[in-house]
Design a protein around this motif. Structure first.
Motif, short mmCIF file in Angstrom:
data_model
loop_
_atom_site.label_atom_id
_atom_site.label_comp_id
_atom_site.label_asym_id
_atom_site.label_seq_id
_atom_site.Cartn_x
_atom_site.Cartn_y
_atom_site.Cartn_z
N GLY A 289 0.81 -1.20 0.00
CA GLY A 289 0.00 0.00 0.00
C GLY A 289 0.85 1.26 0.00
O GLY A 289 2.06 1.20 -0.25
N THR A 290 0.19 2.39 0.23
CA THR A 290 0.87 3.67 0.18
C THR A 290 0.68 4.38 1.53
O THR A 290 -0.45 4.58 1.97
N VAL A 291 1.82 4.72 2.18
CA VAL A 291 1.73 5.47 3.44
C VAL A 291 1.61 6.94 3.08
O VAL A 291 2.50 7.49 2.40
N GLU A 292 0.51 7.57 3.49
CA GLU A 292 0.32 8.98 3.20
C GLU A 292 0.36 9.80 4.48
O GLU A 292 -0.03 9.31 5.55
N ASN A 293 0.82 11.03 4.32
CA ASN A 293 0.94 11.90 5.48
C ASN A 293 -0.44 12.31 6.01
O ASN A 293 -1.43 12.27 5.27
N ASN A 294 -0.50 12.74 7.26
CA ASN A 294 -1.74 13.22 7.88
C ASN A 294 -2.84 12.17 7.95
O ASN A 294 -4.01 12.48 7.78
N ARG A 295 -2.45 10.94 8.13
CA ARG A 295 -3.45 9.89 8.28
C ARG A 295 -3.35 9.32 9.70
O ARG A 295 -2.33 9.47 10.37
N ASN A 296 -4.42 8.63 10.08
CA ASN A 296 -4.39 7.96 11.37
C ASN A 296 -3.63 6.65 11.28
O ASN A 296 -3.73 5.95 10.28
N VAL A 297 -2.90 6.34 12.35
CA VAL A 297 -2.16 5.09 12.40
C VAL A 297 -2.82 4.18 13.42
O VAL A 297 -3.16 4.63 14.52
N VAL A 298 -3.05 2.92 13.04
CA VAL A 298 -3.62 1.96 13.99
C VAL A 298 -2.75 0.71 14.07
O VAL A 298 -1.91 0.45 13.21
N LYS A 299 -3.02 -0.04 15.14
CA LYS A 299 -2.30 -1.28 15.37
C LYS A 299 -3.38 -2.28 15.75
O LYS A 299 -4.37 -1.92 16.39
N PHE A 300 -3.23 -3.51 15.29
CA PHE A 300 -4.24 -4.51 15.66
C PHE A 300 -3.74 -5.31 16.85
O PHE A 300 -2.64 -5.87 16.79
N GLU A 301 -4.55 -5.32 17.89
CA GLU A 301 -4.21 -6.10 19.09
C GLU A 301 -5.41 -6.93 19.47
O GLU A 301 -6.52 -6.41 19.53
N ASP A 302 -5.20 -8.20 19.72
CA ASP A 302 -6.28 -9.13 20.06
C ASP A 302 -7.41 -9.02 19.04
O ASP A 302 -8.59 -9.00 19.40
N GLY A 303 -7.04 -8.83 17.76
CA GLY A 303 -8.06 -8.76 16.71
C GLY A 303 -8.72 -7.41 16.59
O GLY A 303 -9.38 -7.11 15.62
N GLY A 304 -8.55 -6.50 17.56
CA GLY A 304 -9.21 -5.21 17.49
C GLY A 304 -8.24 -4.12 17.07
O GLY A 304 -7.03 -4.23 17.31
N ALA A 305 -8.79 -3.06 16.44
CA ALA A 305 -7.92 -1.97 16.01
C ALA A 305 -7.75 -0.97 17.15
O ALA A 305 -8.73 -0.58 17.78
#
Ligand code: GDP
Length: 594
Positions: free
Chosen positions: A490-506
């Protein structure tokens, strides 16, 4: 059935692609007929030329024995092309009884050939194919005005086989178009098969054959239709509405049935209501005057079908080309008016609540354009005969969809007031005098508009990206955290939200506030690139760790549009990132983004 004395002349129209030789062929038929010398060899009508049986017989030598025929001859419409053909309509069908489709043997099928074929098919008009310009075959030995067999016999083996090659190709193209065709001399049943007549409009060879085929075909298959009540009230179609000095507005009419006399009451289809008026004069070209530049007319007391005539009468300003003309005689006027009204209603185009505005010069062409649009599934908001007027711009502006805010003009002018309105509005005008080109231009415009719209949508949509924090690449712990990452897909774009998946949830990590590639600020980073990113929110060691896999977040609505509408528009690695992202999301919420 009526007796032989009242058989009318079949009406012949000539169609074909531009430059394939329609005009030359008509000139040749007229010219050769005149060359035969005798007075009355042909009769010039308004917009048409009558060639009597005797003349046809003389021109075609042994091919036509006049005693085999009782039809009086052929009436050729002078203006070739499918425009006049579609204008000349009668009772919802074609006014011409039979057509000649002219095809250049070297060129074969061309766009207007296809268009002509479509029109012939739709109107069920029988036709023969004039395979023209045989004299351009390399090595051709021209045989002025000879029947084609005689001409063939005078050619070298080589020239003959070259021509045959072209002719077989043409026969193949006709068959691809759904018509089983063959050399005319091999055709047994002209109702099932289309006859091909090789000829040269230039040298006249093969023209005798064409006349013989047209005459034979009419005699054999159209005799019943030709048995009309010639003395009855005249019926015709307006070919053109013309201003004529000394007469005011006049109608050029092709009469296909009955008789019209000076003083007759006639009903004519008008732009508003049917026009009821009285014939002041019936005009015909004066004999021996130049055919095309003829300005001098002679008056006649009466004329019978089939004929071309100019009608001078009051109140004809708003008469329409392509509209019916009926003589009132015996019947009551009201029923004739009703008949004309109904015939006009039949032409009325199917319109929709939203669609394009169509303007055309005649009823027949309006109908033809409407048919083409229907085939292309383009809805019509309004369709009218006449030049583009300010009112059309106003109507086009009311269309809901941007792609419908257009006017399609076929063979019409734009009134100067409308030009100004067009300029001031967002309505687009497409004008052409070839129907398929008009439709093509519009479709290209719609495609372009849709592509542009899609691009804007794509620009505003957040696309997913998967990236990983590299080991030993923490440049700053927090406020913001600055880490080295590698973009996986994919493409990392500036000014976007960053998430991480933990235990299946974002889980939201923070906001991306800067990307640097080798010390330079950039707006985005593609799969495979290593860049450093600044993330507002987390602290490295708490919230995020080196080695973590992070994602650019995609709002649910965006994910839905991407998956359902734009999946074919985005790159393969973006699609992969999207699918991986959706998979994780949907593990916990199966209907996320659906
Ligand atoms: P239209 O647009 O179909 O009416 O075509 P025209 O009759 O104007 O002909 C187009 C061009 O082809 C003109 O230059 C004619 O002289 C030429 N042409 C037409 N018929 C023939 C033919 O049989 N042989 C040759 N050599 N030229 C022809």
């Amino acid at each position: 059935m009526a007796d032989a004395g009242s058989l009318r002349t079949p009406i012949v129209a000539v169609l074909g692609h531009v430059d394939h030789g329609k005009t030359t062929l008509l000139d040749r038929v007229r010219g050769s007929a005149v060359q035969e010398g005798e007075a009355g060899a042909i009769t010039q009508h308004i917009g048409a030329t009558a060639v009597p049986l005797e003349t046809i017989s003389e021109m075609s030598g042994a091919l036509v024995d006049p005693t085999d025929f009782d039809l009086p001859g052929l009436l050729f419409i002078d203006t070739p092309g499918h425009h006049s053909f579609t204008t000349l309509r009668s009772r919802g069908g074609a006014l011409a009884d039979i057509a000649v489709l002219v095809v250049d043997v070297n060129d074969g099928f061309q766009p207007q050939t296809e268009e002509a074929i479509d029109i012939l098919r739709r109107t069920g008009t029988p036709f023969v194919v004039a395979a023209n310009k045989v004299d351009t075959t390399p090595g051709w030995n021209p045989q002025e005005d000879a029947p084609i067999q005689q001409s063939y016999d005078a050619q070298s083996e080589r020239a003959r086989s070259r021509l045959d090659e072209n002719l077989y190709e043409l026969i193949g193209q006709l068959s691809d178009a759904g018509f089983s065709a063959d050399f005319y001399w091999r055709v047994q049943n002209f109702q099932k098969n289309v006859g091909v007549v090789p000829l040269s409009a230039m040298t006249g060879e093969g023209v005798p054959d064409l006349l013989a085929v047209l005459m034979g075909l009419s005699q054999r298959y159209m005799k019943d239709e030709m048995a009309v009540d010639i003395a009855g009230p005249g019926r015709g179609t307006v070919l053109e509405v013309k201003e004529e000095r000394g007469f005011g507005s006049t109608l050029d009419v092709v009469l296909y049935d009955g008789t019209v006399r000076t003083g007759d009451t006639v009903v004519v289809g008008g732009q508003d209501d049917p026009i009821v008026t009285e014939v002041r004069a019936l005009l015909r070209p004066r004999p021996n005057a130049e055919m095309r530049t003829e300005k001098q007319f002679e008056k006649v007391e009466k004329l019978s079908a089939a004929a071309g005539v100019k009608i001078a009468a009051p109140d004809l300003d708003r008469a329409m080309a392509g509209a019916p003309v009926r003589v009132v005689r015996g019947d009551d006027e009201a029923s004739v008016i009703e008949e004309v009204r109904q015939e006009l209603a039949r032409i009325e185009v199917q319109t929709a609540d939203d669609g394009v505005v169509v303007k055309a010069d005649t009823l027949g062409s309006l109908e033809a354009v409407a048919n083409a649009l229907e085939e292309a599934e383009i809805p019509i908001l309004r369709a009218e005969v006449g030049d583009v007027a300010p009112r059309d711009v106003t109507v086009a502006e009311t269309a809901n969809e941007e792609t419908h805010r257009v006017i399609l003009g076929f063979n019409v002018d734009v009134l100067s007031a409308a030009e100004e309105d067009l300029e001031a509005s967002d309505v687009r005008l497409f004008a052409d005098d070839v129907i398929y080109q008009l439709v093509d231009e519009y479709e290209a415009y719609v495609d372009e508009l849709e592509r542009a719209q899609q691009e804007t949508v794509l620009d505003n949509i957040h696309r997913p990206a998967r990236f990983r924090i590299l080991q030993d690449h923490t440049f700053r712990q927090n406020d913001p955290a600055v880490v080295g990452v590698e973009v996986v897909s994919g493409t990392v774009e500036n000014n976007r939200n960053v998430v991480k998946f933990e235990d299946g949830g974002a889980k939201r990590v923070g906001g991306l506030s800067g990307i640097q590639n080798q010390g330079e600020d950039v707006d985005e980073a593609q799969a495979g690139e290593r860049v450093s990113v600044a993330i507002d929110g987390p602290t490295v060691g708490r919230g995020i760790e080196e080695g973590d896999e992070l994602w650019i977040d995609v709002p649910e609505k965006h994910a839905k549009i991407l998956e359902q509408e734009l999946s074919s528009e985005i790159r393969a690695d973006e699609l992969e990132a999207l699918n991986a992202y959706l998979d994780i999301r949907r593990k916990r919420e199966p209907f996320w983004g659906k």
